[in-house]
Design a protein around this motif. Structure first.
Motif, PDB file in Angstrom:
ATOM      1  N   ASP A  77      15.934  13.907 -17.798  1.00 29.11           N
ATOM      2  CA  ASP A  77      17.284  14.471 -17.790  1.00 29.11           C
ATOM      3  C   ASP A  77      17.387  15.618 -16.790  1.00 29.11           C
ATOM      4  O   ASP A  77      18.372  15.747 -16.059  1.00 29.11           O
ATOM      5  N   SER A  78      16.367  16.457 -16.771  1.00 31.43           N
ATOM      6  CA  SER A  78      16.366  17.586 -15.845  1.00 31.43           C
ATOM      7  C   SER A  78      16.319  17.112 -14.397  1.00 31.43           C
ATOM      8  O   SER A  78      17.021  17.625 -13.526  1.00 31.43           O
ATOM      9  N   LEU A  79      15.461  16.119 -14.146  1.00 29.59           N
ATOM     10  CA  LEU A  79      15.349  15.575 -12.793  1.00 29.59           C
ATOM     11  C   LEU A  79      16.658  14.951 -12.345  1.00 29.59           C
ATOM     12  O   LEU A  79      17.062  15.066 -11.185  1.00 29.59           O
ATOM     13  N   LEU A  80      17.341  14.279 -13.269  1.00 30.12           N
ATOM     14  CA  LEU A  80      18.628  13.672 -12.939  1.00 30.12           C
ATOM     15  C   LEU A  80      19.638  14.740 -12.555  1.00 30.12           C
ATOM     16  O   LEU A  80      20.370  14.607 -11.568  1.00 30.12           O
ATOM     17  N   GLU A  81      19.666  15.831 -13.317  1.00 31.16           N
ATOM     18  CA  GLU A  81      20.611  16.898 -13.022  1.00 31.16           C
ATOM     19  C   GLU A  81      20.352  17.498 -11.640  1.00 31.16           C
ATOM     20  O   GLU A  81      21.275  17.953 -10.964  1.00 31.16           O
ATOM     21  N   CYS A  82      19.108  17.509 -11.227  1.00 34.59           N
ATOM     22  CA  CYS A  82      18.758  18.105  -9.933  1.00 34.59           C
ATOM     23  C   CYS A  82      18.974  17.146  -8.776  1.00 34.59           C
ATOM     24  O   CYS A  82      19.515  17.529  -7.738  1.00 34.59           O
ATOM     25  N   THR A  83      18.544  15.910  -8.932  1.00 36.91           N
ATOM     26  CA  THR A  83      18.476  14.985  -7.789  1.00 36.91           C
ATOM     27  C   THR A  83      19.482  13.863  -7.824  1.00 36.91           C
ATOM     28  O   THR A  83      19.644  13.158  -6.830  1.00 36.91           O
ATOM     29  N   GLY A  84      20.134  13.639  -8.965  1.00 33.77           N
ATOM     30  CA  GLY A  84      21.040  12.505  -9.063  1.00 33.77           C
ATOM     31  C   GLY A  84      20.318  11.173  -9.114  1.00 33.77           C
ATOM     32  O   GLY A  84      20.935  10.131  -9.036  1.00 33.77           O
ATOM     33  N   GLY A  85      18.994  11.198  -9.257  1.00 36.22           N
ATOM     34  CA  GLY A  85      18.250   9.940  -9.362  1.00 36.22           C
ATOM     35  C   GLY A  85      18.005   9.256  -8.037  1.00 36.22           C
ATOM     36  O   GLY A  85      17.548   8.115  -8.010  1.00 36.22           O
ATOM     37  N   VAL A  86      18.306   9.917  -6.913  1.00 33.97           N
ATOM     38  CA  VAL A  86      18.038   9.313  -5.609  1.00 33.97           C
ATOM     39  C   VAL A  86      16.524   9.152  -5.458  1.00 33.97           C
ATOM     40  O   VAL A  86      15.783  10.129  -5.567  1.00 33.97           O
ATOM     41  N   PRO A  87      16.047   7.918  -5.232  1.00 30.12           N
ATOM     42  CA  PRO A  87      14.598   7.678  -5.318  1.00 30.12           C
ATOM     43  C   PRO A  87      13.740   8.616  -4.487  1.00 30.12           C
ATOM     44  O   PRO A  87      12.819   9.239  -4.996  1.00 30.12           O
ATOM     45  N   GLY A  88      14.009   8.750  -3.191  1.00 29.20           N
ATOM     46  CA  GLY A  88      13.170   9.595  -2.357  1.00 29.20           C
ATOM     47  C   GLY A  88      13.255  11.060  -2.747  1.00 29.20           C
ATOM     48  O   GLY A  88      12.254  11.788  -2.782  1.00 29.20           O
ATOM     49  N   LEU A  89      14.468  11.531  -3.056  1.00 26.51           N
ATOM     50  CA  LEU A  89      14.672  12.909  -3.482  1.00 26.51           C
ATOM     51  C   LEU A  89      13.969  13.163  -4.811  1.00 26.51           C
ATOM     52  O   LEU A  89      13.365  14.217  -5.039  1.00 26.51           O
ATOM     53  N   LEU A  90      14.040  12.172  -5.684  1.00 23.65           N
ATOM     54  CA  LEU A  90      13.399  12.252  -6.994  1.00 23.65           C
ATOM     55  C   LEU A  90      11.890  12.384  -6.860  1.00 23.65           C
ATOM     56  O   LEU A  90      11.251  13.228  -7.497  1.00 23.65           O
ATOM     57  N   THR A  91      11.296  11.566  -6.008  1.00 25.68           N
ATOM     58  CA  THR A  91       9.851  11.602  -5.805  1.00 25.68           C
ATOM     59  C   THR A  91       9.411  12.962  -5.279  1.00 25.68           C
ATOM     60  O   THR A  91       8.409  13.526  -5.715  1.00 25.68           O
ATOM     61  N   ARG A  92      10.174  13.501  -4.343  1.00 25.55           N
ATOM     62  CA  ARG A  92       9.830  14.809  -3.769  1.00 25.55           C
ATOM     63  C   ARG A  92       9.914  15.898  -4.835  1.00 25.55           C
ATOM     64  O   ARG A  92       9.042  16.774  -4.914  1.00 25.55           O
ATOM     65  N   ALA A  93      10.956  15.840  -5.677  1.00 21.85           N
ATOM     66  CA  ALA A  93      11.097  16.835  -6.740  1.00 21.85           C
ATOM     67  C   ALA A  93       9.944  16.756  -7.731  1.00 21.85           C
ATOM     68  O   ALA A  93       9.406  17.779  -8.164  1.00 21.85           O
ATOM     69  N   VAL A  94       9.548  15.527  -8.103  1.00 22.70           N
ATOM     70  CA  VAL A  94       8.432  15.349  -9.028  1.00 22.70           C
ATOM     71  C   VAL A  94       7.153  15.936  -8.449  1.00 22.70           C
ATOM     72  O   VAL A  94       6.401  16.646  -9.128  1.00 22.70           O
ATOM     73  N   ASN A  95       6.884  15.651  -7.177  1.00 24.40           N
ATOM     74  CA  ASN A  95       5.682  16.185  -6.543  1.00 24.40           C
ATOM     75  C   ASN A  95       5.690  17.711  -6.514  1.00 24.40           C
ATOM     76  O   ASN A  95       4.665  18.361  -6.757  1.00 24.40           O
TER      77      ASN A  95
END
Length: 648
Positions: A240-258
């Motif tokens: 949920d937190s990642l969605l709020e930050c990145t909108g679920g965009v795959p590449g953006l999501l991966t970078r945020a997770v890392n």
């Protein structure tokens, strides 16, 4: 306190399967090839023990495209066969495998439909087998099979099951068959419906039972699997937190997770709560570093790719959907261009998507001086609050184009035919300060409901004004020299509203623009025009102008793609301004004091939107009320963009 570089590192130390689609395809294809190569070991035909069964599995990250990827994997394999998969296929054995995989058939299985089934109700293996057979029947357009008959035929034998599925789908025995399981997270709740194995501590683990069934099926020749889904637990909070930050965009999501994982490693302490994680992701420096490569990519685009970015912004603003196979150029798909720009493909259905812009970009783009004024207007016009993660638009196409042209026209210092025409037609308009001082994006106002409708709780939750509140709207909501459109489509207010002021304070003109795109009719008649005048000029006069002496005026401009024959004849095919006290439509409506009604003839409407664009819109809207990209066509959208650029 750690420095910025120490605190937020963007090094890809952690592998993830939820990444840009290209990497997904390569990773999954390698795993499927390993299954193909290691199948003899699974069946015990060889004594080798160096292969460990791996089933490609994507955990829950909402909006990252798990279901879409599972459904379209084989299409992506064909698309990337000569590009991203070329290194994989450099080996002859892998090349042979890849060519055969391109011709594979897919059976998509939604595990949400899994349920205990006669005649072995509590048996998970039988429920999975029957679901597979049922999915094959439904995919082939056949009625649902009888479970008792299926059980008598299959007897829980894997070879019989696979033969049955191939027979239903009419697939040869040597053709690859890919089974894609979606929503594996149902076992969080549905596991209690079945008799499952317990470990030595008496704990039931339904996922182990399910994957045990799949591992047995993996022994069958030319059969492959993908499993996607989500499960409950702490994972959801983080997602949920990642969605709020990145909108679920795959590449953006991966970078945020890392970045988050690196942060945890550096401080040697996990996140205690979702709030702590969300605080980190709301950190301005975190967002800057997370979005940096995507923003840099957009800022450094050449002119051709920059036009694609503008096109995607327009599609987002005007809510133009597109399909997975829409071609952008002879060498690229629109679907891939969205990923390249770091934007989001919101799924409308299996093959149709909407472009959304991640809000993580907004703060960065607002501070960048190198983007064009058109891009600033488009991005600013998309910045609305309803969806936390995205720029999300409420614009409609025709009204949106007119509004954007007004945004560009009113502050333009170049000679402008439409502005000159309005000065000739309207004494009030001529007194206003034009050009206005600044260019600002389109803004949104709360929608106006009929005064006959009650202000119910549902209306309050939609934050709508009643039409008895025009005084509040005009005095408190509208700012001078700003173009507004209603937040929701409404029949009780103009499609566009703005206010101008005279150089001699405090004279003010409130302008409403009614955009009548009549693509399928004989054109708008006097009754339509009178309706527009009554719902705007009358209440504004009653609530505002009647007590405003002479300093406040109101104008309604009718912009129609097609006027009826009666209206055209009375106008003499010329634009016309009806001033205070004048009657229109066989004396059915009298223009109130301090008001004007301007009707633009079809020829003068082309000062706002040229004839080629109008013809293109007519072709698109004759096909559908919500035409997709294909109905508009790339040439039309390019022409619309160029018409905006010509007024910068």
């Amino acid at each position: 306190m750690a420095s910025l570089d120490e605190k937020w590192k963007a090094v890809d130390n952690f592998e993830s399967i939820v990444v840009d689609r290209e990497r997904d395809v390569v990773r999954v294809t390698k795993e499927l090839y390993d299954l193909h190569k290691g199948r003899k070991q699974l069946r015990g035909v060889t004594s080798s023990c160096n292969y460990r069964l791996t089933i490609p599995f994507a955990p829950h990250l909402f909006g990252s495209g798990k279901t879409t990827f599972a459904r379209t994997y084989l299409e992506l394999v064909q698309r990337f066969g000569e590009t991203f998969l070329s290194n994989f296929a450099s080996d002859p054995l892998r090349r042979t495998f890849l060519e055969k995989l391109k011709r594979a058939s897919l059976l998509f299985v939604d595990l949400r439909k899994l349920e205990p089934t006669d005649p072995k109700e509590r048996n998970l293996k039988w429920a999975v087998y029957y679901l597979l057979v049922k999915a094959a029947f439904l995919q082939s357009g056949l009625p649902q099979p009888d479970p008792d008959e299926c059980f008598k035929e299959l007897k829980l034998r894997t070879d019989a099951l696979v033969q049955k599925i191939r027979s239903i789908l009419n697939i040869p025995s040597d053709q690859y068959l890919l089974l894609a399981f979606d929503e594996v997270g149902v076992f969080d709740t549905k596991g209690t419906f079945f008799e499952l194995e317990k470990n030595d501590k008496g704990v039931v683990r339904p996922y182990n039972d399910f994957f045990g069934i799949i591992s047995q099926l993996c022994k069958e020749p030319d059969l492959f699997f993908i499993v996607v889904g989500k499960s409950k637990g702490l994972i959801n909070e983080l997602a949920d937190s990642l969605l709020e930050c990145t909108g679920g965009v795959p590449g953006l999501l991966t970078r945020a997770v890392n970045m988050l994982l690196n942060y945890v490693v550096v401080r040697n302490q996990p996140f205690i709560s979702k709030e702590e994680c969300l605080t980190c992701m709301n950190d301005y420096d975190f967002r800057i570093i997370c979005a940096e490569p995507f923003v840099e990519r957009i800022l450094n685009l050449d002119e051709d790719r920059k036009s694609v970015f503008d096109l995607l912004l327009m599609m987002a603003l005007y809510r133009i959907p597109f399909q997975v196979d829409d071609i952008l150029t002879s060498e690229s798909f629109l679907f891939d261009a969205v990923t390249e720009m770091g934007l989001y493909r919101y799924p409308i259905d299996q093959n149709t998507f909407q472009v959304l812009i991640p809000k993580v970009f907004v703060g960065i783009f607002k501070r960048v001086s190198s983007i064009s004024s058109l891009e600033k207007i488009l991005l600013g016009s998309l910045d609305v609050e309803p969806v936390d993660c995205f720029f999300y638009s409420k614009c409609r196409v025709f009204e949106g184009i007119v509004a954007l042209r007004l945004v560009l026209m009113l502050p333009s210092k170049n000679r402008n035919e439409l502005r000159e025409l309005l000065c000739q037609l309207s004494p009030i308009w001529k007194q206003m300060k034009l050009p206005i001082s600044t260019i600002s994006p389109i803004h949104y106002i709360k929608s106006v409901v009929s005064s006959r409708e009650t202000r119910s709780e549902s209306n309050k939750s939609r934050r709508t004004f009643s039409s008895t509140e025009w005084n509040k709207i005009i005095r408190e909501t509208l700012y001078l020299e700003t173009i507004y459109i209603p937040l929701d489509a409404t029949s009780h207010s103009p499609d566009i509203i703005f206010q101008l002021q005279s150089p001699v304070e405090p004279k003010v003109l409130t302008v409403g623009v009614a955009c009548k795109g009549r693509w399928k009719s004989e054109g708008i008649g006097w009754s339509d025009i009178i309706d527009e005048a009554k719902k705007f000029l009358d209440p504004v006069y009653d609530q505002v102008l009647s007590s405003a002496m002479d300093y406040h005026h109101c104008m309604l401009i009718i912009v129609s793609t097609k006027l009826s024959l009666n209206v055209s004849n009375e106008l003499g095919n010329q634009s016309r301004c009806y001033s205070s006290g004048m009657f229109i439509g066989n004396d059915f409506f009298k223009v109130p004091d301090n008001c004007e009604l301007v009707i633009l003839c079809e020829r003068d409407v082309e000062m706002l939107i040229d004839e080629e664009i109008l013809n293109g819109l007519e072709r698109a809207f004759c096909v559908s009320d919500n035409p997709p990209f294909w109905d508009f066509g790339l040439d039309l959208l390019d022409r619309i963009r160029n018409s905006f650029l010509s007024w910068q």
